[in-house]
Design an enzyme around this catalytic site. Structure first.
Site, mmCIF file in Angstrom:
data_model
loop_
_atom_site.group_PDB
_atom_site.id
_atom_site.type_symbol
_atom_site.label_atom_id
_atom_site.label_comp_id
_atom_site.label_asym_id
_atom_site.label_seq_id
_atom_site.Cartn_x
_atom_site.Cartn_y
_atom_site.Cartn_z
ATOM 1 C CB THR A 62 -0.925 0.007 1.229
ATOM 2 O OG1 THR A 62 -1.809 -1.111 1.157
ATOM 3 C CG2 THR A 62 -1.743 1.285 1.290
ATOM 4 C CB SER A 91 -6.123 -5.667 9.615
ATOM 5 O OG SER A 91 -5.311 -4.716 8.944
ATOM 6 C CG ASP A 144 -6.592 4.173 -2.526
ATOM 7 O OD1 ASP A 144 -5.449 3.813 -2.884
ATOM 8 O OD2 ASP A 144 -7.549 3.390 -2.429
#
Length: 216
Positions: free
Chosen positions: A32, A80, A91
């Site tokens: 991420t 999670s 994002d």
């Protein structure tokens, strides 16, 4: 909408590579953060300078790679609440970098006139609305409603914006970028309205009392 239809395809294509990453010790949260860094770096380094072929191509592959973190989390059972929070937050940074970089190019490189004024207004609006769309969903979920509706998901917005950018880079007139940003702005606005109406309908059906605004 494109994001919803593409999830099955990305899952089929990328589950095995994601599992290979897991065996190498790569975690979903690592992917991420790395994906966001790549998106921000590519957007800031390429788009304001007018690299409208290389920029969209690089960002397209980064967008594809961005699906790896979710696939890896589900495949390894490491999903999670924090991972979801981190992914959503990252994002927003990536979206802001992409649309903000296009805004910078418009302000710096388009010739003064009505087209630049219109394009600049639309690009700024797209930055604001790109943040408002996911906020509406998150805020809905915080009060017990669901707002996973709308015609302009993140993938839709980015593909249209980058498609218009690439077209200009390949020789299309600059108004094509204006039209692309206009679509992103309008579709995002409509998505916000859809989510507001959806949440109101759910709360009205549940008989929920109006809450005091918290200003968040």
């Amino acid at each position: 909408m494109l994001g919803q239809h593409g999830r099955g395809l990305t899952k089929a294509l990328f589950t095995r590579p994601a599992l290979a990453m897991a065996r190498a010790g790569v975690t979903p949260n690592m992917l991420t953060v790395a994906g966001t860094a790549a998106s921000v770096g590519a957007a800031v380094a390429l788009l304001p300078q007018g690299h409208f072929v290389a920029g969209p191509i690089v960002l397209f592959f980064v967008l594809i790679a961005d699906s790896f973190d979710g696939i890896l989390a589900r495949a390894t059972g490491k999903s999670s609440a924090f991972g979801g929070f981190l992914d959503s937050t990252m994002d927003r940074l990536a979206d802001g970098a992409v649309l903000g970089s296009l805004t910078a190019w418009v302000g710096l490189h388009m010739a003064p006139g009505a087209l630049r004024t219109t394009t600049l207004a639309l690009s700024i609006a797209s930055v604001v609305l790109a943040a408002t769309v996911p906020y509406a969903r998150a805020r809905a979920e915080s009060i017990g409603a669901r707002a996973a509706v709308g015609i302009a998901e993140r993938t839709d917005r980015l593909l249209v914006a980058m498609g218009a950018t690439l077209a200009v880079g390949l020789g299309a007139p600059q108004w094509v970028l204006t039209a692309g940003l206009g679509y992103v702005t309008l579709a995002s606005f409509m998505t916000v309205i859809q989510r507001i109406l959806t949440v109101k309908k759910q709360l009205d059906a549940a008989g929920a009392p109006d809450a005091v605004e918290d200003g968040a």
